[in-house]
Each structure stands twice: as structure tokens, then as C-alpha cells.
Scaffold this active site. Structure first.
Site, PDB file in Angstrom:
ATOM      1  N   ALA A 113     -77.829 -61.434   0.423  1.00 28.01           N
ATOM      2  CA  ALA A 113     -77.433 -61.913  -0.919  1.00 28.01           C
ATOM      3  C   ALA A 113     -78.130 -61.198  -2.070  1.00 28.01           C
ATOM      4  CB  ALA A 113     -77.595 -63.428  -1.068  1.00 28.01           C
ATOM      5  N   ALA A 114     -78.869 -60.108  -1.769  1.00 25.56           N
ATOM      6  CA  ALA A 114     -79.513 -59.372  -2.869  1.00 25.56           C
ATOM      7  C   ALA A 114     -78.442 -58.800  -3.807  1.00 25.56           C
ATOM      8  CB  ALA A 114     -80.366 -58.241  -2.307  1.00 25.56           C
ATOM      9  N   GLY A 115     -77.430 -58.156  -3.220  1.00 24.70           N
ATOM     10  CA  GLY A 115     -76.354 -57.589  -4.035  1.00 24.70           C
ATOM     11  C   GLY A 115     -75.578 -58.685  -4.762  1.00 24.70           C
ATOM     12  N   ASP A 116     -75.362 -59.812  -4.088  1.00 28.38           N
ATOM     13  CA  ASP A 116     -74.618 -60.921  -4.719  1.00 28.38           C
ATOM     14  C   ASP A 116     -75.388 -61.475  -5.916  1.00 28.38           C
ATOM     15  OD1 ASP A 116     -72.796 -60.618  -2.668  1.00 28.38           O
ATOM     16  OD2 ASP A 116     -73.745 -62.148  -1.425  1.00 28.38           O
TER      17      ASP A 116
HETATM   18  O1  RIB Z   1     -73.746 -60.794   0.904  1.00 26.49           O
HETATM   19  C1  RIB Z   1     -74.298 -61.733   1.769  1.00 26.49           C
HETATM   20  C2  RIB Z   1     -73.237 -62.632   2.313  1.00 26.49           C
HETATM   21  O2  RIB Z   1     -72.333 -61.869   3.083  1.00 26.49           O
HETATM   22  C3  RIB Z   1     -73.742 -63.696   3.238  1.00 26.49           C
HETATM   23  O3  RIB Z   1     -74.121 -64.886   2.578  1.00 26.49           O
HETATM   24  C4  RIB Z   1     -72.615 -63.860   4.230  1.00 26.49           C
HETATM   25  O4  RIB Z   1     -71.958 -65.076   4.100  1.00 26.49           O
HETATM   26  C5  RIB Z   1     -71.682 -62.690   3.997  1.00 26.49           C
HETATM   27  O5  RIB Z   1     -70.533 -63.088   3.410  1.00 26.49           O
END
Ligand code: RIB
Length: 326
Positions: A265-268
């Protein structure tokens, strides 16, 4: 900026995320198993994830008003994931509960300071192009979105529905951000409806054919991406920071160094924080600075949504870094 200024900027300015909602099942291991091999892992965690939902949570924690468009199965994972999003103040009126499929699940292996993910998309691919566009319309009708709101999408949902939603949102006057993760492409006419594309090095090479290995190649890649979209582009470069090209010009930002705990989730977090800052009216360069710090903090913590910081936590961390001379 004080709370009153934030409220003014926030007036009618929202982030709408069209994207995936997953239950993450994540295990740490010393190395990735070979074919036919079983390995012992450790430190199992199960938590809320999904690139779309993670980005929505990051945008909300940085201070945007956020609405989610997506789908979950009518199962315990789906109920808990939607409750979690609502707990972060995210509007979920456009999250469908589907009886015909399961909630998306991501199996994550954490190894060697990075992660590998296998995704069972389930309900994430259930929304049709027409349903995705109707959800955008519904948000406008209820006054939850308006001209100038930010629309953010990634690559974990049905790509036809994603493309249709981007085109529709842009034609309704929203500022569209696309994160082609996992690496994917859009039809050429849809790319032209993207105001800003944000992707990592690997996705960059797959989308525009140029590996951003140094400043010159990053610039060339950014120029190619801007030609595709007609807008702006940001490439996240891991420990080399990020590079961006927009009407504000070319900029290269250094990474913030932290002890890596979990890169999930770093990119998110970067995308969500960036979108939030854009929705609050900040210049793109300020959005990139906040996103860099938010994502560094996320990397220093375990889990996906569990690792995403609030704007106050980001500010405290920046002050701490200054005090420590970093
Ligand atoms: O970018 C990380 C995410 O990628 C995770 O939370 C997982 O669910 C996948 O979708």
C-alpha cells in the site's frame, strides 16, 4: 492552513475513487517458495486492502471528502471492509453488495523488503461500464461530486468499466487521475480523458516503453506519458523518489528514507494523498511532497490500510525529521 481554510477549499471538492476493495491475507517469509514447495512463513496478518480502497482511505486520512465506487460480495469480508471505509468517513452509497460473487481477496507474500501479490478479484470486476457511469451520475445528482472534483481509478477492476468511468467522469468536468496498477493500459481515446497518470517504474516501462532509469530517461518517459494523456504525469521511483511533469514544469523529488517494515500500500498511500491534496487546491508539487512523506510513513508500518497515516501524523513526522536533521 487552518481548519476554516481547509473547509473553504473542501467546499464541494471531493475525491471519488472507482476501485477495488480486498481482504488482504499477508504472510512474511524468508524467500518465495519454488514450484511444488511448501515453506514456513510467519507474522500472518489479515486486514483491509485493495488498491482502490487503500487510495480512498489515504485520501480521507489526508483530509479530503471521499466517496467510493466499487463492489464487494455479500459475505463477512465485504461487510467488514465497507464498515471500515465508513469508519474512515468514506461515502459508500455507491459500493454494491453482490450475491453472485465473493469479495476480492489478495494473498500477499512479504519477503526481502518487498511483496508479491496474487489477487482473486471477485466482486471487483462485477460492475459493468454502464453501472460505473451510473454511479458517477448518482454522485453528481446527490451533490456528492461536482465539476472540479477529483476522480481516481486503478487497474484492479474490470478495465472496460474503468475506461468508461474515466471518460464519463472527465466529460462531466472531473479532474481524472489514473494509476495503471497492476500494469495495464487503456484505449487511446480513454488516455486522452486522463488529466494525470501516476505509475511506478515497472508500470511506466510497460505503459510507454521507456524504463525511467535516470533523469534523462525519466524525462523522456514523462514526455511520452503526457503526450498520451494530454495532461500531467508522475513516476514513483522507489528509493530514488519521484519525477513529475505538468504545466508547473519538470520536478524530481528525493525519497524519504525510513526503515522498511512492509511496502504493501505504499504506492496507494502516495496516490490517495496526492489526490487529496489536489482536491484541496494545492499545487501538484505540494501534493507530491505530502504524498512522498505519507507513503514513507506507510512503508514503516505493517499492513495496507492499517499502515496509512493521517495528515496530522504526516506533519508530526516531518517535524521530527527536521529536528533530527533529516
Ligand atoms: O497495493 C496494495 C494492494 O494490492 C493490497 O492491499 C492488495 O489488496 C492488492 O490489491
Amino acid at each position: 492552513m487552518d481548519e476554516q481554510d481547509k473547509e473553504m477549499l473542501r467546499d464541494g471538492r471531493t475525491v471519488v475513487v472507482f476501485g477495488s476493495i480486498n481482504q488482504d491475507l499477508s504472510v512474511a517469509c524468508e524467500r518465495v517458495p519454488r514450484t511444488g514447495e511448501t515453506l514456513h512463513g510467519h507474522d500472518f496478518i489479515s486486514g483491509a486492502g485493495g488498491k482502490g480502497a487503500n487510495q480512498a482511505v489515504a485520501a480521507a486520512r489526508i483530509g479530503a471528502v471521499v466517496h467510493m465506487v466499487g463492489a464487494v460480495g455479500a459475505d463477512v469480508f465485504g461487510d467488514a471492509l465497507v464498515a471500515g471505509l465508513e469508519g474512515d468517513g468514506i461515502g459508500c452509497a455507491c459500493v454494491e453488495r453482490r450475491e453472485d460473487t465473493s469479495t476480492g481477496v489478495a494473498i500477499i507474500l512479504r519477503s526481502d523488503g518487498d511483496n508479491r501479490i496474487v489477487l482473486s478479484a471477485g466482486a471487483n470486476t462485477a460492475l459493468s461500464p454502464a453501472q460505473a457511469c451510473r454511479a458517477v451520475d448518482a454522485l453528481f445528482e446527490r451533490g456528492d461530486a461536482c465539476v472540479g472534483s477529483v476522480f481516481l481509478a486503478q487497474g484492479e477492476c474490470d478495465l472496460d468499466a474503468t475506461a468508461a468511468a474515466i471518460e464519463h467522469a472527465h466529460r462531466r468536468g472531473m479532474y481524472t487521475i489514473f494509476n495503471p496498477a497492476p500494469a495495464c493500459s487503456l484505449p487511446a481515446p480513454t488516455w486522452r480523458e486522463v488529466d494525470l497518470v501516476c505509475l511506478n517504474e515497472t508500470e511506466c516501462e510497460q505503459v510507454c516503453g521507456i524504463a525511467p532509469v535516470d533523469e534523462a530517461s525519466s524525462r523522456r518517459a514523462l514526455e511520452a506519458l503526457c503526450r498520451m494523456t494530454g495532461g500531467a504525469a508522475v513516476i514513483t521511483l522507489g528509493d530514488r523518489g519521484s519525477a513529475m511533469l505538468s504545466e508547473e514544469g519538470f520536478a524530481q523529488l528525493p525519497a524519504r528514507s525510513v526503515e522498511v517494515v512492509d511496502t504493501t500500500a505504499a504506492g496507494d498511500t502516495y496516490l490517495g494523498a496526492f489526490a487529496a491534496m489536489r482536491s484541496l487546491g494545492f499545487p501538484l508539487i505540494d501534493a507530491a511532497c505530502e504524498a512522498t512523506c505519507a507513503s514513507a510513513l506507510a512503508v514503516s508500518r505493517l499492513g495496507a490500510q492499517a499502515s496509512i497515516p493521517t495528515s496530522d501524523e504526516v506533519t508530526e513526522w516531518i517535524i521530527e525529521q527536521w529536528q533530527n536533521g533529516c
